[in-house]
Motif scaffolding. Structure first.
Motif, PDB file in Angstrom:
ATOM      1  N   ASP A 126       0.836  -1.197   0.000  1.00  0.00           N
ATOM      2  CA  ASP A 126       0.000   0.000   0.000  1.00  0.00           C
ATOM      3  C   ASP A 126       0.872   1.248   0.000  1.00  0.00           C
ATOM      4  OD1 ASP A 126      -2.220  -1.618   0.119  1.00  0.00           O
ATOM      5  OD2 ASP A 126      -2.342  -1.562   2.303  1.00  0.00           O
ATOM      6  N   ASP A 153       1.314   5.509   0.790  1.00  0.00           N
ATOM      7  CA  ASP A 153       0.822   6.579   1.650  1.00  0.00           C
ATOM      8  C   ASP A 153       0.500   7.807   0.810  1.00  0.00           C
ATOM      9  OD1 ASP A 153       3.238   7.807   1.014  1.00  0.00           O
ATOM     10  OD2 ASP A 153       4.190   7.328   2.935  1.00  0.00           O
ATOM     11  N   THR A 186       3.877   1.921   2.304  1.00  0.00           N
ATOM     12  CA  THR A 186       3.601   1.921   3.732  1.00  0.00           C
ATOM     13  C   THR A 186       4.409   0.813   4.400  1.00  0.00           C
ATOM     14  OG1 THR A 186       1.355   2.706   3.301  1.00  0.00           O
ATOM     15  CG2 THR A 186       1.783   1.721   5.466  1.00  0.00           C
ATOM     16  N   SER A 210       3.449  -3.167   4.912  1.00  0.00           N
ATOM     17  CA  SER A 210       2.200  -3.493   4.225  1.00  0.00           C
ATOM     18  C   SER A 210       2.341  -4.692   3.304  1.00  0.00           C
ATOM     19  CB  SER A 210       1.698  -2.291   3.420  1.00  0.00           C
ATOM     20  OG  SER A 210       2.614  -1.943   2.389  1.00  0.00           O
TER      21      SER A 210
END
Length: 378
Positions: free
Chosen positions: A175, A177, A183, A186
């Motif tokens: 993922d 940010d 992230t 993640s």
């Protein structure tokens, strides 16, 4: 891109002797079928064929059909195969007052066709640096201030995109940010579904469309930003979102199911993500897969989705151990179990290294990390 729709003159007797080996019908199918409003090509074929993705091969066998990919409500289709014959008079076209039916209902995939795209890199794109009245979020009727729109023209429309997922190594799915950076941690989810030795390389970055806007003022002099008037109230814009010009027709409107053009290397194609869910999806859910145009995948390609066979301890002939059972990697004393079929999925949007597919039907959820194979795989 959407091709000009052509009128189908007739849907007549289907001659399938040449396809007897490839096509398997269900045990109880009628000699004819009247197409109804709300039908889909996949749905009709699923009722009468063991392999619904083979329907184009059957209907293309009839040289009298101008376009076997377009049928209309009211059309009478012949489903007489091999030694069964349907009289010519019983097979006739319906009225052409309604739109032709599609392989699948477009409404079920249209939001994803519009809203998801995959690019190699995105950090060079213009981006939102601030919002009207210093708001943290903005929507329809509000202003967004954009940096990097030097070549824009007043009145030009732009789609506002948000970086959401990075598909690539060291973990295939991570993922992003607000700045578009991965992230932390993640990507750990992938380890639960794919053996750690597998590396797919960078496949691209997913961008989700959150809004559309029109340029009302260009930056100049001491003003470094252009002004974008937002039009959509569906999702709110935030600083860091990226911009690309609006495309007049960014996706196909018709999908023709067919098997893959080439056989992929075992384990090469995997489910990278499931849209709007955490790890799994069922019929009419959208999955991202680790293959695209460079792999010969195009819109309409059908895959079967499989849970990779696990490796378990043989507690009868092997050692009785407390070592973790049901793992992805082989090892001493472990026995490999077969892969398990989960579902069929049809590709509806393709990029260079990533594609999106709609789960059509299945016996269990399609999960992140599951392998994609030929639809006939056993």
């Amino acid at each position: 891109m959407l091709k000009q729709l052509r009128t189908v003159a007739a849907v007549a007797l289907l001659t399938v002797t040449a396809y007897a080996v490839a096509v398997e019908t269900t045990a109880t199918h009628p000699d004819t079928y009247v197409v109804r409003k709300g039908d889909t090509l996949w749905g009709i074929a699923a009722r009468f064929l063991e392999k619904p993705w083979l329907w184009p091969e059957i209907w293309q066998a009839n040289p009298q059909v101008d376009n076997p990919h377009l049928i209309y409500p009211g059309d009478v289709l012949s489903l007489a195969y091999l030694d069964r014959v349907t009289p010519q008079a019983q097979v006739q076209p319906g009225a052409r007052s309604e739109a032709p039916i599609n392989a699948i209902p477009l409404s079920e995939v249209e939001p994803f066709l519009k809203n998801l795209t995959v690019v190699e890199e995105f950090k060079h794109l213009p981006y939102v640096v601030g919002l009207e009245d210093s708001h943290l979020l903005a929507s329809a009727g509000q202003m967004a201030y954009v940096r990097g729109l030097q070549d824009a023209q007043a009145g030009q429309r732009y789609a506002v995109l948000r970086p959401t997922v990075r598909y690539g190594k060291p973990q295939p799915s991570r993922d992003l940010d607000a700045r578009g950076n991965p992230t932390p941690l993640s990507g750990n989810l992938w380890k639960n579904y794919v053996a750690g030795s597998e590396r797919l390389g960078l496949l691209g970055h997913e961008l989700a469309q959150v809004n559309v806007g029109t340029v009302t003022r260009l930056g100049g002099g001491r003003d470094e930003t252009a002004t974008l008037l937002l039009e959509d109230s569906g999702r709110e814009v935030r600083a860091g979102d990226r911009l690309v010009p609006v495309q007049a027709q960014p996706y196909d409107l018709q999908f023709i199911p067919h098997p893959p053009a080439a056989t992929a290397e075992a384990g090469r194609l995997r489910v990278l993500a499931v849209a709007d869910t955490f790890t799994s999806g069922g019929p009419r859910d959208v999955i991202a897969i680790s293959g695209g145009a460079r792999d010969g995948i195009d819109n309409g390609t059908v895959f079967s989705v499989w849970r990779s066979g696990r490796h378990v301890n043989d507690r009868v002939t092997g050692m009785d151990t407390s070592r973790l059972d049901d793992v992805l990697k082989p090892g001493a004393g472990r026995v490999a179990l077969p892969d398990e079929y989960a579902a069929h999925a049809m590709v509806f949007r393709t990029f260079d290294k990533v594609s999106y597919a709609l789960v059509m039907e299945g016996t269990k959820p399609a999960r992140v990390g599951y392998e994609l194979k030929h639809p006939d795989a056993q």
